[in-house]
Design an enzyme around this catalytic site. Structure first.
Site, PDB file in Angstrom:
ATOM      1  N   GLU A 191      27.565  49.424  60.072  1.00 36.80           N
ATOM      2  CA  GLU A 191      28.841  49.606  60.757  1.00 36.80           C
ATOM      3  C   GLU A 191      29.585  50.852  60.272  1.00 36.80           C
ATOM      4  OE1 GLU A 191      30.114  45.183  62.119  1.00 36.80           O
ATOM      5  OE2 GLU A 191      30.630  45.682  60.055  1.00 36.80           O
TER       6      GLU A 191
ATOM      7  N   ASP B 147      25.815  37.465  63.662  1.00 34.17           N
ATOM      8  CA  ASP B 147      27.099  37.687  62.991  1.00 34.17           C
ATOM      9  C   ASP B 147      28.001  36.465  63.080  1.00 34.17           C
ATOM     10  OD1 ASP B 147      29.258  38.846  61.736  1.00 34.17           O
ATOM     11  OD2 ASP B 147      29.825  40.135  63.398  1.00 34.17           O
TER      12      ASP B 147
ATOM     13  N   GLU C 179      36.239  33.630  62.482  1.00 33.34           N
ATOM     14  CA  GLU C 179      36.336  34.824  63.315  1.00 33.34           C
ATOM     15  C   GLU C 179      35.900  34.560  64.744  1.00 33.34           C
ATOM     16  OE1 GLU C 179      34.230  39.273  63.474  1.00 33.34           O
ATOM     17  OE2 GLU C 179      33.968  37.983  61.724  1.00 33.34           O
TER      18      GLU C 179
END
Length: 738
Positions: free
Chosen positions: A321, A403, A431
């Site tokens: 990332e 993820d 999340e």
């Protein structure tokens, strides 16, 4: 006149009746208010130590607490916790703790070294290691006592918490326990400005601005809560680290936190940015094979350990990332990890090197094609490096290959790297599961992953056993991305505390049942009244599956909104990288839906052991929960239920919405039995969860209908709004992402 007098008498009688009725109602309301528990704000977590019912109080030892172990900060913490706990559970002061006087009916803390060498407990203590404990009723110095015994001070602390937990949950003695994994950590994604990435509970609890001179007492309560679960490490800062965290000012701040956590058996760790020495302009590169770079890290490690003697080590996110890493210099992950490990090795520190990597130069993703698969990249990079990492390197792997999705199959690296210690990384903060707004108990998710049979080497090896080094003796650990913040409830909501609790308990013992852990938490957090605990546990155990159903059923994944990951956005297809787009993952089209990961697709299935791969290769033997993760299938594909895939998908969305409504209704039945403040807060959140479940269902089905052109099954309601309305929604200020 007579009629007037009679009417007046009747009026007075009616008024008196209304007055008496009002008084009765008031009396009943006052009685109900008196019977209802006093309001709480959630701060005390599962360490409330609410007064036990009379029958249970009678079973609590009446004697004083004595310690045969020499005083230390940790022993003092254990004694203080016992006193605090007993005062609360008994509803009265339990009397001051004595020094070393053993009294009949008392509680005694003793290490193995404090007991006679021929004591009956010695053989059992020897097998419990440095953190284990034994709690039992026995005779000592001629007295009947409850003995909390261990080999070390921290074992006494863990045993004290375990005994207090047993009192509240009705668990029988004796108890003997030791952790399966040596490292049980919380990873705080906390930034130096106190924002928290993927945090939904306010600011960071670490007030970096005030540290080191001002130390918040909350840090001690944080330490108590973690020690009660056996969590023994905390990474203080975000994996997307800043170079400044390794400057002298921030090392001093970390040292102040370490001083508070140390008596509770918790070591601090820091996330480090790979290019730190270069960014601080103290080296000419960040190449791990450059002697100047290696010397800088050795010097920095020496500096840290002079300030924090029990510093745990570094957590590293590299070449992922946009983060810098050794691949920037043509090196591999082992080159990078080993350089840092050698700087820490003289001090006993470790490097936790994250395997969350995707889209490096060696794996470009240029388009949505059948051979492009982000899920395969970590395995491709790390499997060839098995056995090439130094002994004090642990490779930290997310539970699934994408993820932290609501449901993912287990990451194929578990069981595939027997010569390398592996660390499980779970995400406690939600999340992708509705933030702190939705009730989603993660115990079943943890259990699902830890019990998965990797079939490593052709044998039964669960993920938990792989972490414990059952293959080649390479013991790893477990880490959870913390959901803790400055919120008075710590986690943003009362029920989100359960995920912190479940992580800690299952990190200590990965074989624990998620339902049993939920019951423990409910008894300590809400009430011991079965009228409360039974429905609360039922809600918890249903909740995660409900979320999966209304968000990502049948193996769908990564369909959340861009950036903030809040709400549905399966239509997004315009982001810079294909593997940031939801359409990359669900691949819905006229011909069908799902990601083909078998031999005719990306072949990511080949990364699993052959027995596992064979099971997932055939849609007929793939568990429906993972069907669209591994297969692209026509909308007309016949499911085990007899329905078409499209009808089954709609049924799951409908079931998820119905479950959200059912949980809301169930809480309303529980609510009068709990304190008004927490009861109302949960009610608000469940109402919003129900609304957002409907939003998820309607938006996703509106999009998929536009793609496939199929009607909804009979009896299934159409979406409340046109697809364009859902696509137009924006959330620029959603928490946790900026």
């Amino acid at each position: 006149m007579q009629r007037f007098v009679m009417r007046r008498a009747a009026a007075l009688s009616s008024s008196l009746y209304r007055l008496l009725l009002a008084c009765l109602c008031l009396s009943l309301c006052l009685d109900a208010a008196a019977a209802r528990p006093a309001d709480e704000d959630g701060y005390r977590l599962w360490l409330r130590y609410a007064t036990l019912p009379a029958a249970q109080r009678a079973q609590v030892p009446a004697g004083r607490t004595a310690s045969l172990a020499p005083d230390s900060p940790t022993v003092c913490a254990a004694r203080a916790e016992l006193q605090r706990g007993l005062d609360g559970l008994l509803g009265r002061p339990s009397g001051p703790a004595d020094d070393n006087t053993v009294t009949d009916g008392g509680i005694v803390l003793a290490r193995a070294a404090d007991l006679p060498a021929d004591a009956a407990v010695q053989p059992r203590l020897r097998v419990l290691g440095s953190e284990g404990y034994l709690v039992e009723r026995t005779r000592l110095r001629g007295q009947e006592v409850t003995l909390v015994a261990a080999n070390t001070d921290v074992g006494l602390l863990y045993g004290s918490f375990a005994w207090l937990r047993a009192l509240q949950t009705g668990t029988a003695l004796p108890q003997a326990s030791s952790p399966a994994l040596a490292r049980r950590l919380l990873d705080h994604w906390d930034n130096l400005d106190r924002t928290v990435e993927r945090g939904y509970a306010g600011e960071s609890i670490w007030n970096w601005w005030e540290l080191p001179g001002i130390v918040d007492p909350r840090y001690t309560d944080y330490a108590r809560a973690n020690a009660s679960l056996g969590i023994n490490g905390a990474v203080l800062n975000n994996v997307n680290a800043k170079a400044e965290v390794l400057g002298a000012p921030f090392i001093a701040k970390a040292a102040a936190v370490a001083a508070v956590l140390r008596p509770y058996g918790i070591r601090v760790y820091l996330s480090v940015r790979w290019s730190t020495p270069l960014e601080l302009k103290q080296t000419r590169s960040a190449d791990p094979l450059d002697p100047e770079v290696a010397a800088w890290w050795r010097s920095k490690a020496d500096e840290i350990y002079r300030t924090i003697p029990d510093f745990g080590g570094f957590l590293v996110k590299a070449n992922s990332e946009g983060q810098p890493g050794p691949q920037d210099y043509g090196r591999n992950h082992a080159d990078g990890a080993n350089m840092l490990a050698r700087a820490l090795a003289p001090h006993g520190g470790v490097v936790m090197w994250r395997a969350f990597v995707y889209n490096p130069a060696s794996h470009p993703i240029k388009a949505v094609d059948k051979n492009s698969d982000r899920a395969a990249q970590a395995y491709d990079q790390f499997k060839p490096l098995d056995g090439k990492f130094d002994a004090n390197v642990i490779v930290q792997v997310k539970n699934g290959p994408i993820d932290f999705q609501p449901r993912e199959p287990v990451h194929p690296l578990f069981g595939a790297m027997p010569a390398t210690p592996l660390m499980m990384e779970f995400q406690i903060t939600k999340e992708y599961l509705g933030f702190a707004t939705h009730l989603a108990y993660l115990g079943p998710l943890f259990q699902e992953a830890l019990r998965f049979d990797t079939r490593a080497g052709g044998h039964a090896v669960t993920v938990a056993q792989a972490l414990e080094g059952k293959q080649a003796g390479k013991v790893g650990g477990i880490a959870g991305v913390a959901n803790i913040g400055s919120s008075r409830t710590w986690s943003g909501s009362d029920f989100d505390q359960a995920n912190w609790y479940a992580f800690g308990r299952m990190a200590w013992d990965p074989t624990l049942d998620a339902g049993a852990v939920a019951r423990e938490w409910a008894q300590q957090t809400w009430s011991q009244d079965v009228r409360v605990t039974a429905p609360v546990v039922d809600l918890m155990m249903r909740s995660r599956e409900a979320v999966v159903d209304y968000m990502t059923p049948l193996g769908l994944h990564h369909m959340m909104g861009t950036g903030h990951h809040h709400g549905p956005a399966p239509w997004v297809d315009n982001l810079e990288r294909p593997d940031w787009n939801p359409v990359y993952y669900h691949r819905a089209a006229r011909d069908g839906i799902g990601f083909a990961r078998g031999a005719v697709g990306s072949n990511a299935l080949a990364q699993y052991a052959p027995e596992v791969a064979r099971r997932f290769a055939d849609p007929a033997t793939t568990p429906p929960a993972f069907l669209l993760w591994f297969h692209h299938l026509p909308w007309t594909y016949r499911m085990p239920s007899g329905r078409s895939l499209w009808d089954e998908l709609v049924a799951h969305y409908d079931r998820g919405v119905a479950e959200a409504a059912a949980m809301q209704a169930e809480w309303e039945r529980v609510r009068p039995l709990v304190d008004a403040r927490r009861g109302a807060d949960v009610a608000q959140r469940l109402a919003r969860q129900r609304e957002e479940a409907q939003w998820w269902r309607d938006a996703c089905l509106a999009y998929f209908q536009q793609v496939n052109g199929l009607p909804l099954p009979p009896g299934s309601r159409p979406p409340a709004h046109p697809l364009e309305d859902y696509r137009a929604l924006a959330f620029p200020y959603a928490p946790g992402h900026g």
